[in-house]
Scaffold this active site. Sequence first.
Site, mmCIF file in Angstrom:
data_model
loop_
_atom_site.group_PDB
_atom_site.id
_atom_site.type_symbol
_atom_site.label_atom_id
_atom_site.label_comp_id
_atom_site.label_asym_id
_atom_site.label_seq_id
_atom_site.Cartn_x
_atom_site.Cartn_y
_atom_site.Cartn_z
ATOM 1 N N SER A 30 48.354 -12.081 15.152
ATOM 2 C CA SER A 30 48.401 -13.025 16.224
ATOM 3 C C SER A 30 49.515 -12.416 17.111
ATOM 4 O O SER A 30 49.632 -11.545 17.729
ATOM 5 C CB SER A 30 48.804 -14.384 15.631
ATOM 6 O OG SER A 30 48.790 -15.257 16.501
ATOM 7 N N HIS B 253 41.021 -17.629 13.658
ATOM 8 C CA HIS B 253 42.464 -17.083 13.671
ATOM 9 C C HIS B 253 43.576 -17.446 12.609
ATOM 10 O O HIS B 253 43.602 -18.642 12.444
ATOM 11 C CB HIS B 253 43.085 -17.530 15.337
ATOM 12 C CG HIS B 253 44.246 -16.972 15.579
ATOM 13 N ND1 HIS B 253 44.264 -15.563 16.373
ATOM 14 C CD2 HIS B 253 45.658 -17.027 15.606
ATOM 15 C CE1 HIS B 253 45.435 -15.225 16.579
ATOM 16 N NE2 HIS B 253 46.239 -16.200 16.139
ATOM 17 N N ASP C 188 37.266 -16.810 16.737
ATOM 18 C CA ASP C 188 38.639 -17.135 17.336
ATOM 19 C C ASP C 188 38.613 -17.214 18.732
ATOM 20 O O ASP C 188 38.505 -16.602 19.504
ATOM 21 C CB ASP C 188 39.548 -15.858 16.672
ATOM 22 C CG ASP C 188 40.787 -16.034 17.303
ATOM 23 O OD1 ASP C 188 41.401 -16.956 17.747
ATOM 24 O OD2 ASP C 188 41.670 -15.042 16.866
#
Length: 471
Positions: free
Chosen positions: A182, A448, A392
């Site tokens: 991330s 995600h 995502d």
Amino acid sequence: MAFGSGNTPMNWVCLHLLLPLVCSVSSVLCGTLVKSIPGFDGDLPFKLYTGYVSVGGSEMFYYFIESEGNPKEDPLLLWYSGGPGCSVLSGIIYENGPLVFNYTGYEGGLPSTYYYPYSWTKTASVLFVDAPVGTGFSYATSADEYPSSDLKAAAQVTGFLRKWMEEHPEFLKLQLFIGGDSYAGLTATMVVKYVVDDNDAGVLPRLNLKGYVLGCPLTDQALNANSKYVFSHRMGLISDELYQAAKESCNSSFYEVTTSEPECYENTQLIAKQLKDINKLCILEPKCTWASPGQDEETARRFLYENPGEFIRSLPKDPEYYCRNFGYMLAYVWANDGSVQKALNVREGTVLDWKRCNKSLSYTKNVDSVIDIHKYLSTKGLQALIFAGDHDLTVPNTGTEKWIRDLDLPVVNDWRPWLVDGQIAGYTVKYSSNGHRLTYATVKGAGHSAPEYKRRECYLMFDRFIHYYPI
């Protein structure tokens, strides 16, 4: 953006833990061995060590889990979470570690945990660190140390890694990989550069860096913002007509749109309205809402403490209405329990309120893009794994694929499916140039970050990559 030299300051203050040292039989590692933790039945079936490393005025908390395979030869992976400000404990529990909460059987009180066999620690030793300072159980010795930034976080993680390796020289001979997911995609890329530059400059001890692993990585702020529109259109979340109108009025640039561009602004606002009720972390899952409008995770956690019975009743009985946030709440109960912190050797009184993601972190985002660093690293003969969940909407795979293509590396294995149990688990493509090998892989059906949704598949992907097998 100038990133400075790759040399890391060497005047880190050495920390002497006032705790008994325990040595592993399978290696010469010494540290604070955690044999058992509250909520887990019996002794841990893996070797977990916890501790702190002093980096300037910050005390960086880490979890080191020795490889369950061959710890004397398996690679060493440094891993931390994004946010910025998300504790790596979240990664250990929900993504790539050997522990899982038994939230389906939760009846109040301290949550129980159980062993998860498809952990990245099955095939590599993993050094998990709470970074930057103010994240998880990492703390500063003075208030002035808490403010952080992209540049400071990258330097801090580099300092932590170098100091830990100096204190554990037996790991210097192992192959080293650096990873994060991330938002850590920005800073972890910088950490790789710093280590490469240190090695080139002859800084000792030399770290045996072989590559890096980045999951759903934020790499370029503008590119990521634009990719959300491309992804949403491809997935059928916005109409062809609205997408084309926005694309033309915004000149294909949706980053930092203002009211000074009225037609572009109007179209992007219409798109935002279409996506408002979509779960950005995984577009296939419901967008979780709380009982009170605007209630966030912190408020919900306090509600859970005061009304555990309400939480139990709120757990969905039908998997179709499963809400991932229910599982997150258990981390707050577990990590803030005094007996858990004592078992993990957390220093008493240093972190009064553990947060899964510290949204109050004083943090300056001062690096917009690390694409140029990726281009630089592509000349250094490293092994790289970049992976993305294909559902995502936070860091869409469309943007990740674009910046990888922009590196202009030759394709050596074209786009193809990769398999688990004979079924397609995603798609992969491999690039290579002058000894640098970059493998990109999508994870089918994942959000995600990808390991949270497809944990076993991501383990098998990592296992193949880290031991140089084709994905």
